[in-house]
Write a protein that holds these residues in place. Structure first.
Motif, mmCIF file in Angstrom:
data_model
loop_
_atom_site.group_PDB
_atom_site.id
_atom_site.type_symbol
_atom_site.label_atom_id
_atom_site.label_comp_id
_atom_site.label_asym_id
_atom_site.label_seq_id
_atom_site.Cartn_x
_atom_site.Cartn_y
_atom_site.Cartn_z
ATOM 1 N N HIS A 134 -33.010 -2.805 -3.878
ATOM 2 C CA HIS A 134 -31.787 -1.951 -3.054
ATOM 3 C C HIS A 134 -31.646 -0.733 -4.165
ATOM 4 O O HIS A 134 -31.305 0.313 -3.484
ATOM 5 N N ASP A 135 -31.804 -0.861 -5.484
ATOM 6 C CA ASP A 135 -31.403 0.300 -6.419
ATOM 7 C C ASP A 135 -32.348 1.649 -6.021
ATOM 8 O O ASP A 135 -32.075 2.711 -6.638
ATOM 9 N N LEU A 136 -33.416 1.262 -5.421
ATOM 10 C CA LEU A 136 -34.297 2.380 -5.133
ATOM 11 C C LEU A 136 -33.768 3.257 -3.791
ATOM 12 O O LEU A 136 -34.398 4.228 -3.780
ATOM 13 N N ILE A 137 -32.981 2.722 -2.798
ATOM 14 C CA ILE A 137 -32.867 3.164 -1.590
ATOM 15 C C ILE A 137 -32.381 4.517 -1.913
ATOM 16 O O ILE A 137 -32.492 5.632 -1.160
ATOM 17 N N ASP A 138 -31.146 4.901 -2.512
ATOM 18 C CA ASP A 138 -30.686 6.174 -2.727
ATOM 19 C C ASP A 138 -31.568 7.101 -3.142
ATOM 20 O O ASP A 138 -31.670 8.293 -2.783
ATOM 21 N N PRO A 139 -32.113 6.785 -4.299
ATOM 22 C CA PRO A 139 -33.200 7.914 -4.914
ATOM 23 C C PRO A 139 -34.383 8.406 -3.927
ATOM 24 O O PRO A 139 -34.665 9.347 -3.821
ATOM 25 N N MET A 140 -34.655 7.020 -3.234
ATOM 26 C CA MET A 140 -35.893 7.456 -2.137
ATOM 27 C C MET A 140 -35.376 8.381 -1.235
ATOM 28 O O MET A 140 -35.924 9.185 -0.557
ATOM 29 N N ALA A 141 -34.191 8.501 -0.638
ATOM 30 C CA ALA A 141 -33.776 9.058 0.373
ATOM 31 C C ALA A 141 -33.440 10.655 -0.140
ATOM 32 O O ALA A 141 -33.680 11.611 0.661
ATOM 33 N N LEU A 142 -33.375 10.775 -1.440
ATOM 34 C CA LEU A 142 -33.418 12.185 -1.822
ATOM 35 C C LEU A 142 -34.899 12.831 -2.296
ATOM 36 O O LEU A 142 -34.791 14.259 -2.004
ATOM 37 N N ILE A 143 -35.673 11.840 -2.378
ATOM 38 C CA ILE A 143 -36.997 12.401 -2.532
ATOM 39 C C ILE A 143 -38.174 12.589 -1.444
ATOM 40 O O ILE A 143 -38.820 13.276 -1.472
ATOM 41 N N THR A 144 -37.962 11.424 -0.516
ATOM 42 C CA THR A 144 -39.075 11.453 0.574
ATOM 43 C C THR A 144 -39.279 12.480 1.446
ATOM 44 O O THR A 144 -40.476 12.573 1.711
#
Length: 220
Positions: A134-144
């Motif tokens: 879960h901790d990667l979801i917000d950073p992923m939303a910024l990068i993908t």
């Protein structure tokens, strides 16, 4: 001081270069290989191709005949030491071994450097980046959205408003979409079983290999 014979120097250089190639089979760029095997009946309605951000509910086992080509390059990007994340990463490791996938692993437990770890995964230029935790979801939303040429598969969670290169595979009880966002089902850690996690990685990859991306693959 005597100089080394030229032949010795050439041989030593050859050994070094051979060693580099053996240790890193990802050195040369390539086009991602296609799937081995076809989707079964019930994976998706062939008359209604899912639109971006749509959710499909494949019939259980309709992905069983689909496999990645041997040596398919995957980065497992994970964050978290909780039982749920371990269940997901164990499933990916087991799948990679069974399918003879070329797997590299990157952990992003340090919150300060999660973006760095995502960029590290991107730099490897894999065929697919599988995301767990879960901790990667917000950073992923910024990068993908800034890397549309790279395919991502999130298992056990979702990225809200994904671009066409971000696919999710989850189920009732595992639909986290980021901090402060509503979930499509109540979170239930007990639903993170090895069976569901294994189905998620296989069904998700089957969809990606067949070009069904940017959607949610809902496991029953």
């Amino acid at each position: 001081m005597r100089s080394r014979p030229a032949a010795t120097i050439v041989l030593a250089l050859a050994v070094v270069l051979t060693g580099c190639g053996a240790q890193d089979d990802w050195a040369a760029p390539r086009v991602a290989p296609g799937p081995v095997g076809a989707l079964g009946n019930g994976f998706v309605d062939p008359k209604a191709v899912p639109t971006p951000e749509a959710t499909i509910s494949p019939r259980p086992g309709s992905w069983d005949a689909v496999h990645p080509a041997e040596g398919y390059r995957v980065v497992l990007l994970s964050a978290g030491t909780d039982t749920q994340t371990k269940t997901l990463t164990d499933a990916v490791n087991g799948w990679a071994t069974a399918e003879k996938v070329s797997l590299k692993k990157i952990t992003a437990d340090d919150a300060v450097h999660r973006i760095d770890r995502i960029n590290e995964a991107l730099a490897l230029k894999p065929d697919l980046i599988v995301v767990a935790g879960h901790d990667l979801i917000d950073p992923m939303a910024l990068i993908t959205a800034n890397h549309l040429g790279q395919q991502f598969l999130v298992i056990g969670a979702e990225v809200a408003e994904p671009t066409h290169n971000v696919t999710a595979a989850d189920w009732t009880g595992a639909a986290f979409r980021g901090e402060g966002l509503g979930m499509s089902s109540d979170y239930d850690p007990a639903t993170f079983t090895p069976e569901r996690a294994g189905a998620a990685i296989r069904a998700g990859v089957a969809g990606v290999l067949h070009g069904l991306t940017g959607i949610v693959v809902w496991i029953s």
